[in-house]
Design an enzyme around this catalytic site. Structure first.
Site: not given
Ligand code: DX5
Ligand code: ZN
Length: 225
Positions: A12, A37, A39, A41, A70, A72, A141, A176
């Site tokens: 990620s 990956h 993320d 947000m 991904h 969010m 998750m 994840d």
């Molecule tokens: C959390 C993200 C993850 C995150 C994982 O909301 O969706 O992808 O980056 O990070 P680690 O591996 O540090 O938990």
């Molecule tokens: Zn993620």
């Protein structure tokens, strides 16, 4: 993208240097990342804000493997075409992000991408039972989404249940949150094939010390078996 259940490590880039995404992506791929990956947000669905379609589009030329996006965010549907235009290979939406996940998956496919469904820790496996014939990936998750570096929440029983529900369907199970060499074997044994890892891949490394990324990924791979 062909389907198989071999182990895939998806770093990620939430844990990468935000001022240097292109070089970070090239470094993790050169060190053996299977997918990248990304993320996204929105400061609304989750209490943190990262980047949107123009940034993801800028990442695209650096990703030679699979760009696994991904979301969010809530709502989702209005942004699907923008992520297709940005070049996402897989677009994953949260089942908790709105009332019409089925429509969202249809729209992701119609836009030419693979479609994933993510489940927060509080959402049971059964919530995706009627989506398994149309989803390409279920993301379990193992933290409450929003931040990297959180403690792993044990969802092993949910993963095993999903694996049984999926049967022979070509559906990936992605994990994840909090994946490291200690937690990876638990979820791999339960049936996961894609392991997202942020802090456990990037810790101690940099684009000038990319071999650390490689060693961190290798440690997860070796532990997961
Ligand atoms: C959390 C993200 C993850 C995150 C994982 O909301 O969706 O992808 O980056 O990070 P680690 O591996 O540090 O938990
Ligand atoms: Zn993620």
């Amino acid at each position: 993208m062909s389907f198989d259940r071999s182990l895939k490590i998806a770093p990620s880039i939430l844990s990468a240097d935000f001022a240097n995404f292109g070089a970070e992506i090239r470094a993790i791929e050169a060190q053996g990342a299977d997918w990248v990956h990304v993320d996204v947000m929105d400061g609304h669905f989750v209490p943190n804000l990262t980047f949107g379609p123009p940034a993801v589009k800028a990442f695209r030329p650096h990703v030679k493997t699979v760009m696994d996006v991904h979301l969010m965010i809530s709502p989702v549907d209005a942004y699907i075409d923008a992520y297709a235009d940005a070049g996402a290979d897989i677009l994953t939406a949260h089942i908790e992000a709105g009332p019409h996940i089925h429509r969202t998956l249809q729209a992701i496919h119609a836009a030419g991408m693979k479609a994933g469904v993510a489940l927060n820790p509080g959402t049971p496996a059964e919530a995706v039972a009627d989506l398994l014939d149309m989803a390409d990936l279920i993301c379990v998750m193992t933290v409450n989404p929003g931040f990297g570096g959180q403690k792993f929440i044990d969802m092993t029983a949910k993963v095993a249940k999903l694996r049984a529900m999926i049967g022979d369907r070509a559906v990936h199970i992605e994990i994840d949150g909090g994946v490291d060499p200690v937690t990876a074997p638990l979820v791999r044994a339960a049936g996961a094939d894609v392991l997202v890892a942020g802090s456990a891949v990037f810790k101690g490394g940099s684009v000038d010390k990319p071999e650390v990324y490689g060693a961190n990924m290798q440690a997860i791979r070796a532990a997961a078996g």
